[in-house]
Design an enzyme around this catalytic site. Structure first.
Site, short mmCIF file in Angstrom:
data_model
loop_
_atom_site.label_atom_id
_atom_site.label_comp_id
_atom_site.label_asym_id
_atom_site.label_seq_id
_atom_site.Cartn_x
_atom_site.Cartn_y
_atom_site.Cartn_z
CB SER A 74 -89.95 71.01 51.93
OG SER A 74 -90.35 71.14 50.74
CG HIS A 81 -91.14 75.34 53.08
ND1 HIS A 81 -91.31 76.50 53.59
CD2 HIS A 81 -90.60 75.08 52.04
CE1 HIS A 81 -90.26 77.04 52.72
NE2 HIS A 81 -90.12 76.21 51.80
CG ASP A 131 -90.62 74.62 48.47
OD1 ASP A 131 -90.19 75.62 48.73
OD2 ASP A 131 -90.37 73.58 49.26
CG MET A 189 -90.72 75.62 42.71
SD MET A 189 -89.24 74.35 42.58
CE MET A 189 -88.76 74.15 44.39
CG HIS A 246 -90.04 79.51 49.41
ND1 HIS A 246 -89.05 78.49 49.41
CD2 HIS A 246 -89.73 80.54 48.63
CE1 HIS A 246 -87.88 79.04 48.87
NE2 HIS A 246 -88.40 80.23 48.32
CG MET A 268 -88.95 79.54 45.01
SD MET A 268 -88.24 77.88 45.16
CE MET A 268 -89.60 77.15 46.38
CG MET A 317 -83.47 80.74 48.95
SD MET A 317 -84.75 79.40 49.59
CE MET A 317 -84.05 77.86 49.04
CG ASP A 377 -86.33 76.38 51.77
OD1 ASP A 377 -86.07 75.18 51.79
OD2 ASP A 377 -87.00 76.89 50.98
C1 DX5 Z 1 -85.94 74.56 47.38
C2 DX5 Z 1 -86.94 74.63 48.16
C3 DX5 Z 1 -86.86 74.08 49.50
C4 DX5 Z 1 -86.47 72.46 49.37
C5 DX5 Z 1 -85.94 71.99 50.45
O1 DX5 Z 1 -86.00 75.35 46.20
O2 DX5 Z 1 -87.25 75.90 48.48
O3 DX5 Z 1 -87.88 74.15 50.42
O4 DX5 Z 1 -87.87 71.84 49.32
O5 DX5 Z 1 -85.83 70.56 50.17
P1 DX5 Z 1 -84.51 69.95 50.99
O6 DX5 Z 1 -84.64 69.87 52.50
O7 DX5 Z 1 -84.51 68.62 50.45
O8 DX5 Z 1 -83.11 70.68 50.54
ZN ZN Z 2 -88.74 76.45 49.99
#
Ligand code: DX5
Ligand code: ZN
Length: 216
Positions: free
Chosen positions: A7, A32, A34, A36, A65, A67, A136, A174
């Protein structure tokens, strides 16, 4: 063999190109990514300018991903920014079936993410159309959180549902994945492991990716 998706959220954004190249040269399968929005989750990460930088240097598929609320407003933009897999949250989608097909019609693989409180059974009527499910294993919003143990049960339930509907949907985990739980997750049925903190906070990120890849 299971896939590893480091990630980017945990990368050093001051040295993003260096960290992207480390992943290019590693055993990782995907990036990956993320995204947000500060509304669906209590954090804001990054958007299209950073994704464009990723697209320029990454030599592996971008596993994006989302969010964000109303993700359907941006499918075309994420396609243009290089997403190969585009995952939206079940909890953010009023018309999930329509959104899954809109993502596929744009030529991307369609993913659906479930928060820790959302039952796997809610996917019974859509799983056959879904390429990937993200379970998740933390509450989304931040890297570096503690893995929620109930995830193992959800992996088993999702495997059973996948068999029932006869689909080949990938199961991605994840949040809180590390070298200490990777083998157990793979044994239980995980197809893709996301790892942020475990990779980037380790002394040797490339070696950690290799260890995660070899966990079984
Ligand atoms: C959390 C994200 C994850 C995050 C995972 O909201 O969706 O992808 O980056 O990070 P770690 O592996 O540090 O839990
Ligand atoms: Zn993620």
């Amino acid at each position: 063999m299971h896939k590893i998706a480091p990630s980017i959220l945990s990368a050093d954004f001051g040295n993003l190109q260096r960290d992207i190249e480390m992943i290019n040269a590693s055993d990782a399968d995907w990036f990956h990514v993320d995204v947000m929005d500060g509304v669906f989750v209590p954090n804001i990460s990054f958007g299209f300018p950073v994704m464009k930088a990723l697209q320029k240097h990454a030599q592996k598929p971008l596993d994006v991903h989302l969010m964000i609320v109303q993700p359907e407003r941006y499918f075309q933009e994420f396609k243009d920014a290089g997403a190969e897999v585009l995952t939206i949250h079940y909890e953010a989608s009023t018309h999930l079936h329509r959104s899954i097909h809109a993502i596929k019609d744009l030529g991307m693989k369609a993913g659906v993410a479930l928060n820790p409180h959302t039952p796997v059974s809610l996917l019974e009527d859509t799983l056959a159309d879904i390429d990937l499910v993200i379970l998740m294993s933390v509450n989304p919003g931040f890297g570096g959180q503690k893995f929620i143990q109930n995830t193992y049960k959800k992996v088993q339930q999702l495997k059973a549902l996948r068999e029932k509907v006869g689909s080949d949907t990938l199961i991605e985990i994840d949040g809180g994945v590390s070298t200490s739980n990777a083998a157990e997750l793979v044994k239980t049925g995980a197809d893709v492991l996301v790892a942020g903190n475990a990779v980037f906070a380790s002394g040797d990120p490339k070696a950690t990716i290799q260890q995660l890849k070899q966990s079984s």
